[in-house]
Design a protein around this motif. Structure first.
Motif, PDB file in Angstrom:
ATOM      1  N   UNK A  63      36.959 -19.162  39.672  1.00  0.00           N
ATOM      2  CA  UNK A  63      37.240 -17.734  40.130  1.00  0.00           C
ATOM      3  C   UNK A  63      36.778 -17.002  40.233  1.00  0.00           C
ATOM      4  N   UNK A  64      35.195 -17.364  41.245  1.00  0.00           N
ATOM      5  CA  UNK A  64      34.262 -16.095  41.858  1.00  0.00           C
ATOM      6  C   UNK A  64      34.318 -16.342  42.941  1.00  0.00           C
ATOM      7  N   UNK A  65      34.451 -15.577  43.603  1.00  0.00           N
ATOM      8  CA  UNK A  65      34.355 -14.767  44.752  1.00  0.00           C
ATOM      9  C   UNK A  65      33.307 -14.272  46.054  1.00  0.00           C
ATOM     10  N   UNK A  66      33.678 -13.836  46.801  1.00  0.00           N
ATOM     11  CA  UNK A  66      32.460 -12.822  46.991  1.00  0.00           C
ATOM     12  C   UNK A  66      33.255 -11.719  46.347  1.00  0.00           C
ATOM     13  N   UNK A  67      33.689 -10.691  46.291  1.00  0.00           N
ATOM     14  CA  UNK A  67      33.940  -9.573  45.869  1.00  0.00           C
ATOM     15  C   UNK A  67      33.120  -9.813  44.389  1.00  0.00           C
ATOM     16  N   UNK A  68      33.011 -10.182  44.022  1.00  0.00           N
ATOM     17  CA  UNK A  68      32.787 -10.868  42.578  1.00  0.00           C
ATOM     18  C   UNK A  68      31.815 -10.318  42.465  1.00  0.00           C
ATOM     19  N   UNK A  69      30.900 -12.090  43.209  1.00  0.00           N
ATOM     20  CA  UNK A  69      29.078 -11.872  43.920  1.00  0.00           C
ATOM     21  C   UNK A  69      28.471 -10.374  44.078  1.00  0.00           C
ATOM     22  N   UNK A  70      29.317  -9.768  44.791  1.00  0.00           N
ATOM     23  CA  UNK A  70      29.006  -8.321  45.315  1.00  0.00           C
ATOM     24  C   UNK A  70      29.387  -7.569  44.068  1.00  0.00           C
ATOM     25  N   UNK A  71      29.929  -7.558  43.168  1.00  0.00           N
ATOM     26  CA  UNK A  71      30.147  -7.315  42.398  1.00  0.00           C
ATOM     27  C   UNK A  71      28.644  -7.016  41.183  1.00  0.00           C
ATOM     28  N   UNK A  72      28.810  -8.326  41.100  1.00  0.00           N
ATOM     29  CA  UNK A  72      27.123  -8.535  39.678  1.00  0.00           C
ATOM     30  C   UNK A  72      26.555  -8.403  40.962  1.00  0.00           C
ATOM     31  N   UNK A  73      26.051  -8.358  41.854  1.00  0.00           N
ATOM     32  CA  UNK A  73      24.450  -8.067  42.526  1.00  0.00           C
ATOM     33  C   UNK A  73      24.397  -6.597  42.343  1.00  0.00           C
ATOM     34  N   UNK A  74      25.766  -5.446  43.184  1.00  0.00           N
ATOM     35  CA  UNK A  74      25.366  -4.619  43.595  1.00  0.00           C
ATOM     36  C   UNK A  74      24.618  -3.759  42.423  1.00  0.00           C
ATOM     37  N   UNK A  75      24.497  -3.380  41.439  1.00  0.00           N
ATOM     38  CA  UNK A  75      23.918  -2.588  40.721  1.00  0.00           C
ATOM     39  C   UNK A  75      22.309  -2.601  40.682  1.00  0.00           C
ATOM     40  N   UNK A  76      21.873  -3.515  40.474  1.00  0.00           N
ATOM     41  CA  UNK A  76      20.632  -4.197  41.040  1.00  0.00           C
ATOM     42  C   UNK A  76      19.712  -3.830  42.044  1.00  0.00           C
ATOM     43  N   UNK A  77      21.184  -4.460  43.086  1.00  0.00           N
ATOM     44  CA  UNK A  77      20.166  -4.338  44.669  1.00  0.00           C
ATOM     45  C   UNK A  77      20.430  -2.543  44.769  1.00  0.00           C
ATOM     46  N   UNK A  78      20.934  -2.146  43.890  1.00  0.00           N
ATOM     47  CA  UNK A  78      20.587  -0.307  44.530  1.00  0.00           C
ATOM     48  C   UNK A  78      19.335   0.167  43.649  1.00  0.00           C
ATOM     49  N   UNK A  79      18.917  -0.204  42.606  1.00  0.00           N
ATOM     50  CA  UNK A  79      18.069  -0.091  41.172  1.00  0.00           C
ATOM     51  C   UNK A  79      16.658  -0.661  42.257  1.00  0.00           C
ATOM     52  N   UNK A  80      16.528  -1.360  41.880  1.00  0.00           N
ATOM     53  CA  UNK A  80      15.876  -2.066  43.105  1.00  0.00           C
ATOM     54  C   UNK A  80      15.081  -1.570  44.215  1.00  0.00           C
ATOM     55  N   UNK A  81      16.194  -1.319  45.352  1.00  0.00           N
ATOM     56  CA  UNK A  81      15.918  -0.476  46.601  1.00  0.00           C
ATOM     57  C   UNK A  81      15.721   0.902  46.316  1.00  0.00           C
ATOM     58  N   UNK A  82      16.095   1.554  44.923  1.00  0.00           N
ATOM     59  CA  UNK A  82      15.500   2.822  44.810  1.00  0.00           C
ATOM     60  C   UNK A  82      14.728   3.195  44.161  1.00  0.00           C
ATOM     61  N   UNK A  83      13.664   1.969  44.287  1.00  0.00           N
ATOM     62  CA  UNK A  83      11.916   1.948  43.986  1.00  0.00           C
ATOM     63  C   UNK A  83      10.915   0.945  44.052  1.00  0.00           C
ATOM     64  N   UNK A  84      12.196   1.308  45.686  1.00  0.00           N
ATOM     65  CA  UNK A  84      11.143   1.311  46.996  1.00  0.00           C
ATOM     66  C   UNK A  84      10.533   0.361  46.622  1.00  0.00           C
ATOM     67  N   UNK A  85      10.501  -0.919  46.928  1.00  0.00           N
ATOM     68  CA  UNK A  85       9.351  -2.155  46.808  1.00  0.00           C
ATOM     69  C   UNK A  85       9.536  -2.090  48.874  1.00  0.00           C
ATOM     70  N   UNK A  86       8.256  -3.166  49.382  1.00  0.00           N
ATOM     71  CA  UNK A  86       7.984  -2.970  50.340  1.00  0.00           C
ATOM     72  C   UNK A  86       9.464  -3.842  51.002  1.00  0.00           C
ATOM     73  N   UNK A  87       9.884  -5.142  50.117  1.00  0.00           N
ATOM     74  CA  UNK A  87      10.477  -6.208  50.755  1.00  0.00           C
ATOM     75  C   UNK A  87      11.573  -6.159  49.422  1.00  0.00           C
TER      76      UNK A  87
END
Length: 128
Positions: A63-87
């Motif tokens: 039942x899990x596909x690419x769209x659902x996996x992107x939805x799962x990771x999206x907000x954490x990625x946005x938050x972490x990227x917004x905190x400006x890590x080097x990597x």
């Protein structure tokens, strides 16, 4: 959810502050010979969230596909990227489908932070 996002941001900022404090102290004394440390924001696999062992197998069910996996990771990625890590470090991803979702998500979110994906496999050679 707000508290979790705040903690993600705080963790990155604390790591950056500690790195910068160390770097400034080392460079005040003399030429240190150290390379400046980099701070990575780490994002784990979908299976780690499930806590059912699938973080090792990558078998998340049909039942899990690419769209659902992107939805799962999206907000954490946005938050972490917004905190400006080097990597950004996507750690021990056990599935090709999840890897595809991560790569597409980095492009969709227009994230220009150097990133890596480390893999785990069921047999050292193959990922489902």
């Amino acid at each position: 959810m707000q508290e979790a996002e705040s903690l993600l941001e705080k963790n990155v900022r604390l790591a950056i502050d500690a790195r910068d404090e160390f770097w400034n102290a080392v460079n005040k004394n003399a030429e240190s010979g150290y390379n400046k440390a980099l701070v990575a924001g780490s994002i784990g696999s979908y299976g780690a969230f499930l806590a059912d062992g699938s973080e090792y197998s990558g078998l998340y069910g049909q039942s899990i596909g690419v769209a659902e996996l992107k939805d799962f990771h999206r907000r954490r990625l946005q938050v972490l990227a917004g905190a400006s890590p080097d990597l950004l470090a996507f750690e021990t991803i056990p599935s090709r489908l999840e890897t595809q979702a991560i790569v597409e998500l980095l492009e969709e979110e227009d994230i220009h932070i150097p990133s890596w994906i480390s893999f785990s496999t069921v047999d050292g050679e193959h990922a489902p």
